[in-house]
Motif scaffolding. Structure first.
Motif, PDB file in Angstrom:
ATOM      1  N   ILE A  82      42.295   8.959 -18.726  1.00 39.52           N
ATOM      2  CA  ILE A  82      43.355   9.049 -16.874  1.00 39.52           C
ATOM      3  C   ILE A  82      43.917   7.248 -17.048  1.00 39.52           C
ATOM      4  O   ILE A  82      42.386   6.843 -16.747  1.00 39.52           O
ATOM      5  CB  ILE A  82      42.137   9.649 -16.600  1.00 39.52           C
ATOM      6  N   THR A  83      45.206   7.128 -17.022  1.00 37.64           N
ATOM      7  CA  THR A  83      45.450   6.725 -16.136  1.00 37.64           C
ATOM      8  C   THR A  83      45.514   6.630 -14.795  1.00 37.64           C
ATOM      9  O   THR A  83      47.096   7.312 -14.664  1.00 37.64           O
ATOM     10  CB  THR A  83      46.590   5.640 -16.885  1.00 37.64           C
ATOM     11  N   ALA A  84      45.370   6.178 -14.057  1.00 40.60           N
ATOM     12  CA  ALA A  84      45.111   6.382 -12.306  1.00 40.60           C
ATOM     13  C   ALA A  84      45.686   4.669 -11.743  1.00 40.60           C
ATOM     14  O   ALA A  84      45.020   4.401 -11.643  1.00 40.60           O
ATOM     15  CB  ALA A  84      44.265   6.694 -11.852  1.00 40.60           C
ATOM     16  N   LYS A  85      45.914   5.748 -10.811  1.00 40.74           N
ATOM     17  CA  LYS A  85      46.722   4.796  -9.508  1.00 40.74           C
ATOM     18  C   LYS A  85      46.253   4.996  -8.135  1.00 40.74           C
ATOM     19  O   LYS A  85      46.122   3.669  -7.621  1.00 40.74           O
ATOM     20  CB  LYS A  85      48.811   4.686  -9.147  1.00 40.74           C
ATOM     21  N   ILE A 145      38.170   8.794 -10.846  1.00 40.49           N
ATOM     22  CA  ILE A 145      39.194   8.007 -10.360  1.00 40.49           C
ATOM     23  C   ILE A 145      37.882   7.236  -9.124  1.00 40.49           C
ATOM     24  O   ILE A 145      38.649   5.655  -9.665  1.00 40.49           O
ATOM     25  CB  ILE A 145      39.933   8.632  -9.918  1.00 40.49           C
ATOM     26  N   TYR A 201      51.220   2.509 -13.702  1.00 41.89           N
ATOM     27  CA  TYR A 201      50.279   2.780 -14.657  1.00 41.89           C
ATOM     28  C   TYR A 201      49.843   2.195 -15.564  1.00 41.89           C
ATOM     29  O   TYR A 201      50.441   1.495 -16.760  1.00 41.89           O
ATOM     30  CB  TYR A 201      50.384   4.236 -15.311  1.00 41.89           C
ATOM     31  N   VAL A 220      38.258   6.719 -17.537  1.00 44.98           N
ATOM     32  CA  VAL A 220      39.858   5.996 -16.607  1.00 44.98           C
ATOM     33  C   VAL A 220      40.160   5.029 -16.383  1.00 44.98           C
ATOM     34  O   VAL A 220      39.030   3.901 -16.112  1.00 44.98           O
ATOM     35  CB  VAL A 220      39.490   6.353 -15.029  1.00 44.98           C
ATOM     36  N   TYR A 270      47.970  10.416 -11.436  1.00 44.60           N
ATOM     37  CA  TYR A 270      47.560   9.856 -12.490  1.00 44.60           C
ATOM     38  C   TYR A 270      48.028  10.932 -13.305  1.00 44.60           C
ATOM     39  O   TYR A 270      48.322  11.850 -13.383  1.00 44.60           O
ATOM     40  CB  TYR A 270      45.644   9.548 -12.602  1.00 44.60           C
ATOM     41  N   ASN A 292      42.044   1.839 -14.080  1.00 47.21           N
ATOM     42  CA  ASN A 292      42.388   1.444 -13.094  1.00 47.21           C
ATOM     43  C   ASN A 292      42.599   0.036 -12.889  1.00 47.21           C
ATOM     44  O   ASN A 292      41.950  -0.397 -12.706  1.00 47.21           O
ATOM     45  CB  ASN A 292      42.017   2.356 -11.638  1.00 47.21           C
TER      46      ASN A 292
END
Ligand code: THU
Length: 137
Positions: free
Chosen positions: A105-108, A7, A82, A74, A113, A76
């Motif tokens: 993986i979708t991460a804030k 991430i 997200y 990932v 995430y 971002n």
């Protein structure tokens, strides 16, 4: 490989986004089975259509370096919510990644995430197997 490290790589990748038109930066970090990480950012174009998403930038960098097998990516973006990969990027993932194993993986942030398999985000993907079914001699 730690998800949080991946991430961090995606957040760093966002710094190089070339986004004069949308002003919407996206970063990606792709983990190959070799253990190497490939960063990608979105690269826009005045003609719009040639714009490349962060995810595809990461994939094309990796494949051009000889990688063909991947574990996770990932994403971002500059959004409060997200960010999910677009359909074209999901299709590129389907070309190289196992539907059940590859993790998106979708991460804030490193603390916030969500994780999906490719199968969850692209059920019934069109792939080489499907293509072969329709091929005639
Ligand atoms: N974009 C990405 O890079 N990845 C996504 O998952 C969604 C969209 C980019 C393309 C364009 O530069 C900008 O975000 C707005 O669509």
């Amino acid at each position: 490989m730690d998800d949080k490290k991946l991430i961090e790589e995606a957040i760093c990748a966002k710094e190089n986004a070339y986004v004069p038109y949308s002003r919407f930066r996206v970063g990606a970090a792709l983990l190959a089975k070799s253990g190497r990480i490939y960063r990608g950012c979105n690269i826009e174009n005045a003609a719009f259509t040639p714009t490349n998403c962060a995810e595809r930038t990461a994939f094309f960098k990796a494949v051009s370096e000889g990688e063909k097998e991947f574990l996770a990516i990932v994403v971002n973006g500059d959004a409060d919510d997200y960010l999910f990969p677009c359909g074209v990027c999901r299709q590129v993932m389907a070309e190289f990644c196992n539907q059940e194993e590859f993790r998106i993986i979708t991460a804030k942030s490193t603390e916030d995430y969500r994780v999906f398999t490719l199968k969850e985000l692209l059920p019934g993907a069109f792939n080489a197997e499907e293509l072969a079914k329709g091929q005639r001699d």
